[in-house]
Design an enzyme around this catalytic site. Structure first.
Site, PDB file in Angstrom:
ATOM      1  N   ASP A 105       0.663  -1.079  -0.028  1.00 30.13           N
ATOM      2  CA  ASP A 105      -0.010  -0.118  -0.091  1.00 30.13           C
ATOM      3  C   ASP A 105       0.857   1.272  -0.177  1.00 30.13           C
ATOM      4  O   ASP A 105       1.873   1.363  -0.755  1.00 30.13           O
ATOM      5  CB  ASP A 105      -1.073  -0.121   1.082  1.00 30.13           C
ATOM      6  N   HIS A 303      -7.176  -6.282  -1.170  1.00 28.40           N
ATOM      7  CA  HIS A 303      -5.930  -5.195  -1.051  1.00 28.40           C
ATOM      8  C   HIS A 303      -5.011  -5.758   0.072  1.00 28.40           C
ATOM      9  O   HIS A 303      -3.906  -5.380  -0.100  1.00 28.40           O
ATOM     10  CB  HIS A 303      -6.596  -3.944  -0.661  1.00 28.40           C
TER      11      HIS A 303
END
Length: 326
Positions: A105, A303
Site C-alpha cells: 500500500d 487489497h
C-alpha cells in the site's frame, strides 16, 4: 545480539524524525518491511517468521506517525523525502550498509521511492498491491479532484486536515473493521454497489462500508491490537501522508519519469482497485521497472494481500529473495 528466528524482538532506533519502532526476527541479509494505511508493523506478522526461517533478518517498522514511532506535529514532516531518510536511518542503526526493501500500500510507494532515491542503500525492492508509477505528471490534488463526478475521491477526503479524523476517531475499532472489510476479497461490496473509495457529498466513507462479519484474515484479537494503537495515537500522523502528495510532486521533479533499475518483484490482488485502476502502470513495467524479476496477480485476492494470502506471498518473496546476488 540479533534475535533468533523463534522470536520477535521489539526496539526503537534513532531516525531524523525522532525514533522508529521496529519488530525484528531472524538473522542473515536484511529485509526491511514497510506497512501501509491504516496499519502497523503487525501487518507483517505472517512474513516475519517465514523470512526468518528462510535465512533473512526480517525487520518490520512502524512508519513515522504510526504506532510506537515518533509522530512529529508538523504536517510537512511526512513528505516522501523524510520517510525515505527514516528507512535509510533504520538500515544504518541496524549496523548494515544495504537492505532489500518491501512495502505494501503506501509502504509500496515509500519502498519504491527509497530504492529510487537511495539506490546505494536499497539494492532490491518488492512492491505489494500498489504498482510503481514514476514521479511526474499532473499535480496530484488536481487529478483527485476530478475523480468521481458528483462524488469525492477518498484521497481528497483524507487531504483536508481534521476531516477524516472527525469521522474515524469517535469509533476507531468500528471504522477500521469496516475499512478493512471494504477492501477484502471475502467481504467487499458486491459488484454494482456504491464504491467505498468515494464519498457522497455531505457523507462519510463509513456510509459505504459493509456491515456484519470481519474478513477471514482478521480475528477479533488482531482488530483489537490495530485499534488500540490508533486509539492511543490518533489518525493524524497516518493521514498526513496523504496531505503531502503535492509536496512530493514538487520535491521529486528531478526524478520525473525515472525508472527503478534494481531487482524488483510485484504482487497484486486481482480484486484490488489499486491493481485494476493502475493496470497501465503494471503494463509499463518493462520501462519503469527494468529489473523486474516477476509480477504476480493473485486471483480472488483483495487489497490486504500479505494478510489475505500469507502463504502465497511468503513463497513468492522467499523465492525472489533467493535469486538476488549474495
Amino acid at each position: 545480539m540479533a534475535p533468533q528466528s523463534s522470536e520477535i524482538a521489539h526496539r526503537s532506533v534513532t531516525s531524523p524524525g525522532g525514533r522508529i519502532h521496529l519488530a525484528e526476527q531472524g538473522t542473515g541479509p536484511l529485509v526491511l518491511l514497510i506497512h501501509g494505511f491504516p496499519e502497523s508493523w503487525y501487518s507483517w506478522r505472517h512474513q516475519l517468521p517465514a523470512l526468518a526461517a528462510a535465512g533473512y533478518r526480517a525487520v518490520a517498522v512502524d512508519v513515522r506517525g504510526y504506532g510506537r514511532s515518533s509522530a512529529p506535529a508538523a504536517t510537512d514532516a511526512y513528505r516522501m523525502l523524510d520517510l525515505v531518510e527514516d528507512n535509510a536511518a533504520v538500515v544504518r542503526a541496524l549496523g548494515e550498509e544495504s537492505a532489500v526493501i518491501v512495502g505494501h500500500d503506501w509502504g509500496a510507494t515509500i519502498a519504491a521511492h527509497s530504492a529510487l532515491l537511495r539506490p546505494e542503500v536499497f539494492h532490491a525492492v518488492g512492491l505489494l498491491s500498489v504498482p510503481y508509477t514514476p514521479p511526474g505528471g499532473p499535480r496530484p490534488s488536481s487529478v483527485f479532484a476530478r475523480m468521481g463526478g458528483d462524488e469525492e475521491f477518498y484521497v481528497s477526503y483524507f487531504q483536508e486536515p481534521g476531516r477524516a479524523e472527525a469521522e474515524i476517531e469517535p469509533d476507531v475499532r468500528g471504522w477500521l473493521a469496516g475499512f478493512y472489510a471494504a477492501l477484502s476479497a471475502d467481504t467487499m461490496p458486491a459488484a454494482g454497489a456504491p464504491d467505498p473509495h468515494f464519498v457522497s457529498r455531505g457523507g462519510t466513507l463509513r456510509d459505504r462500508f459493509p456491515g456484519g462479519r470481519l474478513p477471514g484474515w482478521l480475528g477479533e484479537r488482531d482488530l483489537d491490537l490495530c485499534a488500540a494503537e490508533f486509539e492511543r495515537t490518533g489518525l493524524t500522523g497516518a493521514l498526513n501522508r496523504y496531505r503531502n502528495m503535492d509536496r512530493d510532486w514538487e520535491d521529486l521533479t528531478a526524478f520525473n519519469g525515472a525508472p527503478i533499475t534494481q531487482p524488483s518483484v510485484f504482487i497484486g490482488g486481482a480484486l484490488d482497485a489499486s491493481t485494476t485502476w493502475l493496470s497501465d502502470a503494471i503494463d509499463a513495467y518493462p520501462a519503469t521497472l527494468p529489473g523486474l524479476s516477476s509480477s504476480h496477480i493473485l486471483d480472488g485476492c483483495g487489497h490486504w494481500i500479505q494478510q489475505e494470502r500469507p502463504a502465497e506471498v511468503n513463497r513468492i518473496l522467499t523465492d525472489w529473495l533467493a535469486t538476488l546476488p549474495g
